[in-house]
Write a protein that holds these residues in place. Structure first.
Motif, PDB file in Angstrom:
ATOM      1  N   ALA A  99       0.833  -1.214   0.000  1.00 62.90           N
ATOM      2  CA  ALA A  99       0.000   0.000   0.000  1.00 62.90           C
ATOM      3  C   ALA A  99       0.864   1.259   0.000  1.00 62.90           C
ATOM      4  CB  ALA A  99      -0.913   0.004   1.214  1.00 62.90           C
ATOM      5  N   PHE A 100       0.367   2.295  -0.653  1.00 58.90           N
ATOM      6  CA  PHE A 100       1.089   3.562  -0.722  1.00 58.90           C
ATOM      7  C   PHE A 100       0.114   4.695  -0.969  1.00 58.90           C
ATOM      8  CE2 PHE A 100       0.748   2.108  -5.061  1.00 58.90           C
ATOM      9  CZ  PHE A 100       0.501   3.254  -5.789  1.00 58.90           C
ATOM     10  N   LEU A 101       0.585   5.918  -0.856  1.00 60.41           N
ATOM     11  CA  LEU A 101      -0.220   7.071  -1.260  1.00 60.41           C
ATOM     12  C   LEU A 101       0.641   8.047  -2.042  1.00 60.41           C
ATOM     13  CD1 LEU A 101       0.344   9.856   0.607  1.00 60.41           C
ATOM     14  CD2 LEU A 101      -0.764   8.447   2.339  1.00 60.41           C
ATOM     15  N   VAL A 102      -0.018   8.778  -2.919  1.00 63.93           N
ATOM     16  CA  VAL A 102       0.620   9.838  -3.691  1.00 63.93           C
ATOM     17  C   VAL A 102      -0.182  11.112  -3.455  1.00 63.93           C
ATOM     18  CG1 VAL A 102       1.236  10.690  -5.979  1.00 63.93           C
ATOM     19  CG2 VAL A 102       1.466   8.251  -5.458  1.00 63.93           C
ATOM     20  N   PRO A 103       0.344  12.087  -2.725  1.00 69.77           N
ATOM     21  CA  PRO A 103      -0.403  13.325  -2.498  1.00 69.77           C
ATOM     22  C   PRO A 103      -0.463  14.185  -3.762  1.00 69.77           C
ATOM     23  CG  PRO A 103       1.383  13.014  -0.887  1.00 69.77           C
ATOM     24  CD  PRO A 103       1.623  12.077  -2.007  1.00 69.77           C
ATOM     25  N   ALA A 104      -1.600  14.830  -3.963  1.00 64.42           N
ATOM     26  CA  ALA A 104      -1.734  15.871  -4.987  1.00 64.42           C
ATOM     27  C   ALA A 104      -1.735  17.208  -4.249  1.00 64.42           C
ATOM     28  CB  ALA A 104      -3.026  15.698  -5.778  1.00 64.42           C
ATOM     29  N   VAL A 105      -0.825  18.093  -4.589  1.00 65.05           N
ATOM     30  CA  VAL A 105      -0.690  19.335  -3.833  1.00 65.05           C
ATOM     31  C   VAL A 105      -1.814  20.315  -4.131  1.00 65.05           C
ATOM     32  CG1 VAL A 105       1.799  19.087  -3.622  1.00 65.05           C
ATOM     33  CG2 VAL A 105       0.860  20.330  -5.565  1.00 65.05           C
ATOM     34  N   SER A 106      -2.621  20.046  -5.146  1.00 62.94           N
ATOM     35  CA  SER A 106      -3.776  20.878  -5.476  1.00 62.94           C
ATOM     36  C   SER A 106      -4.646  20.118  -6.466  1.00 62.94           C
ATOM     37  CB  SER A 106      -3.336  22.212  -6.100  1.00 62.94           C
ATOM     38  OG  SER A 106      -2.747  21.990  -7.374  1.00 62.94           O
ATOM     39  N   PHE A 107      -5.862  20.621  -6.696  1.00 70.30           N
ATOM     40  CA  PHE A 107      -6.710  20.001  -7.722  1.00 70.30           C
ATOM     41  C   PHE A 107      -6.084  20.168  -9.106  1.00 70.30           C
ATOM     42  CE2 PHE A 107      -9.950  20.125  -4.416  1.00 70.30           C
ATOM     43  CZ  PHE A 107     -10.636  18.945  -4.646  1.00 70.30           C
ATOM     44  N   GLU A 108      -5.362  21.275  -9.304  1.00 74.05           N
ATOM     45  CA  GLU A 108      -4.728  21.515 -10.590  1.00 74.05           C
ATOM     46  C   GLU A 108      -3.629  20.495 -10.889  1.00 74.05           C
ATOM     47  OE1 GLU A 108      -7.013  24.903  -9.453  1.00 74.05           O
ATOM     48  OE2 GLU A 108      -5.467  23.811  -8.360  1.00 74.05           O
ATOM     49  N   SER A 109      -2.992  19.972  -9.848  1.00 75.56           N
ATOM     50  CA  SER A 109      -1.922  18.981 -10.044  1.00 75.56           C
ATOM     51  C   SER A 109      -2.449  17.552  -9.954  1.00 75.56           C
ATOM     52  CB  SER A 109      -0.822  19.183  -8.997  1.00 75.56           C
ATOM     53  OG  SER A 109      -1.298  18.873  -7.699  1.00 75.56           O
ATOM     54  N   PHE A 110      -3.770  17.412  -9.851  1.00 77.73           N
ATOM     55  CA  PHE A 110      -4.369  16.097  -9.658  1.00 77.73           C
ATOM     56  C   PHE A 110      -4.059  15.166 -10.826  1.00 77.73           C
ATOM     57  CE2 PHE A 110      -7.837  13.013  -9.836  1.00 77.73           C
ATOM     58  CZ  PHE A 110      -7.895  12.580  -8.526  1.00 77.73           C
ATOM     59  N   ALA A 111      -4.072  15.689 -12.060  1.00 78.84           N
ATOM     60  CA  ALA A 111      -3.847  14.848 -13.237  1.00 78.84           C
ATOM     61  C   ALA A 111      -2.474  14.192 -13.189  1.00 78.84           C
ATOM     62  CB  ALA A 111      -4.001  15.676 -14.510  1.00 78.84           C
ATOM     63  N   ASP A 112      -1.454  14.951 -12.809  1.00 79.42           N
ATOM     64  CA  ASP A 112      -0.109  14.381 -12.719  1.00 79.42           C
ATOM     65  C   ASP A 112      -0.038  13.332 -11.613  1.00 79.42           C
ATOM     66  OD1 ASP A 112       0.807  16.011 -14.766  1.00 79.42           O
ATOM     67  OD2 ASP A 112       1.500  17.585 -13.410  1.00 79.42           O
ATOM     68  N   ALA A 113      -0.711  13.614 -10.484  1.00 80.16           N
ATOM     69  CA  ALA A 113      -0.671  12.679  -9.365  1.00 80.16           C
ATOM     70  C   ALA A 113      -1.355  11.365  -9.716  1.00 80.16           C
ATOM     71  CB  ALA A 113      -1.322  13.311  -8.135  1.00 80.16           C
ATOM     72  N   ILE A 114      -2.519  11.431 -10.359  1.00 82.44           N
ATOM     73  CA  ILE A 114      -3.236  10.201 -10.675  1.00 82.44           C
ATOM     74  C   ILE A 114      -2.497   9.403 -11.740  1.00 82.44           C
ATOM     75  CG2 ILE A 114      -4.781  11.206 -12.420  1.00 82.44           C
ATOM     76  CD1 ILE A 114      -5.529   8.351  -9.920  1.00 82.44           C
ATOM     77  N   LEU A 115      -1.821  10.077 -12.665  1.00 84.83           N
ATOM     78  CA  LEU A 115      -1.026   9.347 -13.658  1.00 84.83           C
ATOM     79  C   LEU A 115       0.082   8.569 -12.961  1.00 84.83           C
ATOM     80  CD1 LEU A 115      -0.175   8.601 -16.503  1.00 84.83           C
ATOM     81  CD2 LEU A 115       1.065  10.777 -16.643  1.00 84.83           C
ATOM     82  N   SER A 116       0.811   9.237 -12.065  1.00 87.55           N
ATOM     83  CA  SER A 116       1.879   8.551 -11.329  1.00 87.55           C
ATOM     84  C   SER A 116       1.326   7.388 -10.518  1.00 87.55           C
ATOM     85  CB  SER A 116       2.595   9.534 -10.396  1.00 87.55           C
ATOM     86  OG  SER A 116       3.199  10.574 -11.128  1.00 87.55           O
ATOM     87  N   LYS A 117       0.183   7.623  -9.889  1.00 85.22           N
ATOM     88  CA  LYS A 117      -0.387   6.599  -9.020  1.00 85.22           C
ATOM     89  C   LYS A 117      -0.874   5.389  -9.806  1.00 85.22           C
ATOM     90  CE  LYS A 117      -3.239   6.243  -4.919  1.00 85.22           C
ATOM     91  NZ  LYS A 117      -4.207   5.238  -5.371  1.00 85.22           N
ATOM     92  N   LEU A 118      -1.527   5.612 -10.929  1.00 84.93           N
ATOM     93  CA  LEU A 118      -1.994   4.495 -11.740  1.00 84.93           C
ATOM     94  C   LEU A 118      -0.829   3.653 -12.254  1.00 84.93           C
ATOM     95  CD1 LEU A 118      -4.956   5.893 -13.884  1.00 84.93           C
ATOM     96  CD2 LEU A 118      -5.043   4.102 -12.155  1.00 84.93           C
ATOM     97  N   LEU A 119       0.236   4.303 -12.658  1.00 83.29           N
ATOM     98  CA  LEU A 119       1.399   3.557 -13.143  1.00 83.29           C
ATOM     99  C   LEU A 119       1.973   2.680 -12.036  1.00 83.29           C
ATOM    100  CD1 LEU A 119       3.155   6.332 -15.270  1.00 83.29           C
ATOM    101  CD2 LEU A 119       2.039   4.263 -16.127  1.00 83.29           C
ATOM    102  N   LEU A 120       2.042   3.215 -10.819  1.00 81.32           N
ATOM    103  CA  LEU A 120       2.549   2.439  -9.692  1.00 81.32           C
ATOM    104  C   LEU A 120       1.597   1.297  -9.336  1.00 81.32           C
ATOM    105  CD1 LEU A 120       3.794   5.368  -7.429  1.00 81.32           C
ATOM    106  CD2 LEU A 120       5.236   3.693  -8.591  1.00 81.32           C
ATOM    107  N   GLU A 121       0.291   1.559  -9.374  1.00 80.16           N
ATOM    108  CA  GLU A 121      -0.696   0.530  -9.030  1.00 80.16           C
ATOM    109  C   GLU A 121      -0.675  -0.613 -10.032  1.00 80.16           C
ATOM    110  OE1 GLU A 121      -4.080   2.832  -6.424  1.00 80.16           O
ATOM    111  OE2 GLU A 121      -4.077   3.044  -8.588  1.00 80.16           O
ATOM    112  N   ILE A 122      -0.630  -0.274 -11.291  1.00 82.36           N
ATOM    113  CA  ILE A 122      -0.634  -1.310 -12.326  1.00 82.36           C
ATOM    114  C   ILE A 122       0.631  -2.158 -12.244  1.00 82.36           C
ATOM    115  CG2 ILE A 122      -0.585  -1.710 -14.820  1.00 82.36           C
ATOM    116  CD1 ILE A 122      -2.310   0.896 -15.037  1.00 82.36           C
ATOM    117  N   ALA A 123       1.758  -1.486 -11.953  1.00 79.44           N
ATOM    118  CA  ALA A 123       3.017  -2.208 -11.836  1.00 79.44           C
ATOM    119  C   ALA A 123       3.132  -2.962 -10.516  1.00 79.44           C
ATOM    120  CB  ALA A 123       4.193  -1.241 -11.979  1.00 79.44           C
TER     121      ALA A 123
END
Length: 247
Positions: A212-236
């Motif tokens: 288990a892990f978490l990836v913080p998004a520092v704002s809603f504007e940075s959410f897209a970058d955070a979810i991309l990083s998180k999905l790549l980690l989850e899938i891997a």
């Protein structure tokens, strides 16, 4: 002799009827990952922020890096469901379980997500979101090597049972919970303050399970970058970099 055999034949046919009429059990499709994307649409998320969240998921699911990560798995496919949640009374499966194995499947999933109306509701029940997401794995038609709930949100649990209890129940069912806390410094729609140290709250109370892990998004504007990083980690199936380890 022929007349004597008829009752026996009829009896055999009657006994076999339940077997003939019983529906065939559909085999579950093996996948590398069963993933529930559990997305916060509580009252603290205004319309603009809700759009930013959803577009972040849409962009990430269509990203060639995500498609490549899916295809690089042992089976080359995952199953995903998208659920929006708020208080303990509101958990809505926006897009049901879908097999993702390439660009066409991802585009179909995203198309369904784009067509779904954006809705919000009051309060924030992470515990109810986890409880509801946990039930989605039963009888979903897939058998994953890993089962993961991905919880994103911008506040702490303020309705329903203790979030730790919901987390522990999911872990007992063999499900891992990852987190994407949105560290938003904007006042909520009714002018209240934001939650400080939400990333630490998620680390200590929400995430858990193997890897288990978490990836913080520092704002809603940075959410897209955070979810991309998180999905790549989850899938891997790995957690590195700016992530916090779970329990």
């Amino acid at each position: 002799m022929e007349r004597r055999m008829r009752p026996l034949v009829v009896s055999v046919l009657v006994a076999a009827l339940p077997l003939l009429s019983a529906p065939a059990t559909k085999a579950e499709v093996p996948v590398d990952l069963e993933l529930v994307l559990a997305v916060d649409v509580s009252g603290s998320v205004d319309e603009e922020e809700a759009k930013l969240q959803r577009s972040g998921y849409i962009d990430a699911l269509l990203n060639p890096k995500v498609i490549g990560a899916i295809r690089s798995g042992p089976l080359g496919r995952i199953a995903v469901a998208y659920m929006e949640w708020a208080g303990d009374h509101y958990q809505r499966v926006t897009v049901g379980w879908t097999l993702l194995d390439g660009p066409a499947a991802a585009q179909s999933f995203v198309g369904s997500l784009e067509e779904a109306p954006l809705r919000t509701a009051q309060w924030t029940s992470i515990s109810a979101a986890i409880d509801r997401a946990t039930t989605l794995f039963d009888g979903n038609g897939f058998e994953g090597t890993r089962r993961v709930i991905d919880v994103s949100g911008d506040g702490v649990n303020n309705r329903g049972r203790a979030v730790q209890d919901a987390r522990d129940a999911a872990l007992a069912a063999g499900i891992t919970i990852n987190g994407l806390p949105i560290l938003n410094d904007r006042p909520n729609p009714w002018g209240g303050p934001t939650t400080p140290n939400l990333d630490l709250y998620y680390r200590d109370n929400v995430i858990g399970g193997p890897g288990a892990f978490l990836v913080p998004a520092v704002s809603f504007e940075s959410f897209a970058d955070a979810i991309l990083s998180k999905l790549l980690l989850e899938i891997a199936g790995i957690g590195t970099g700016t992530v916090y380890a779970g329990r």
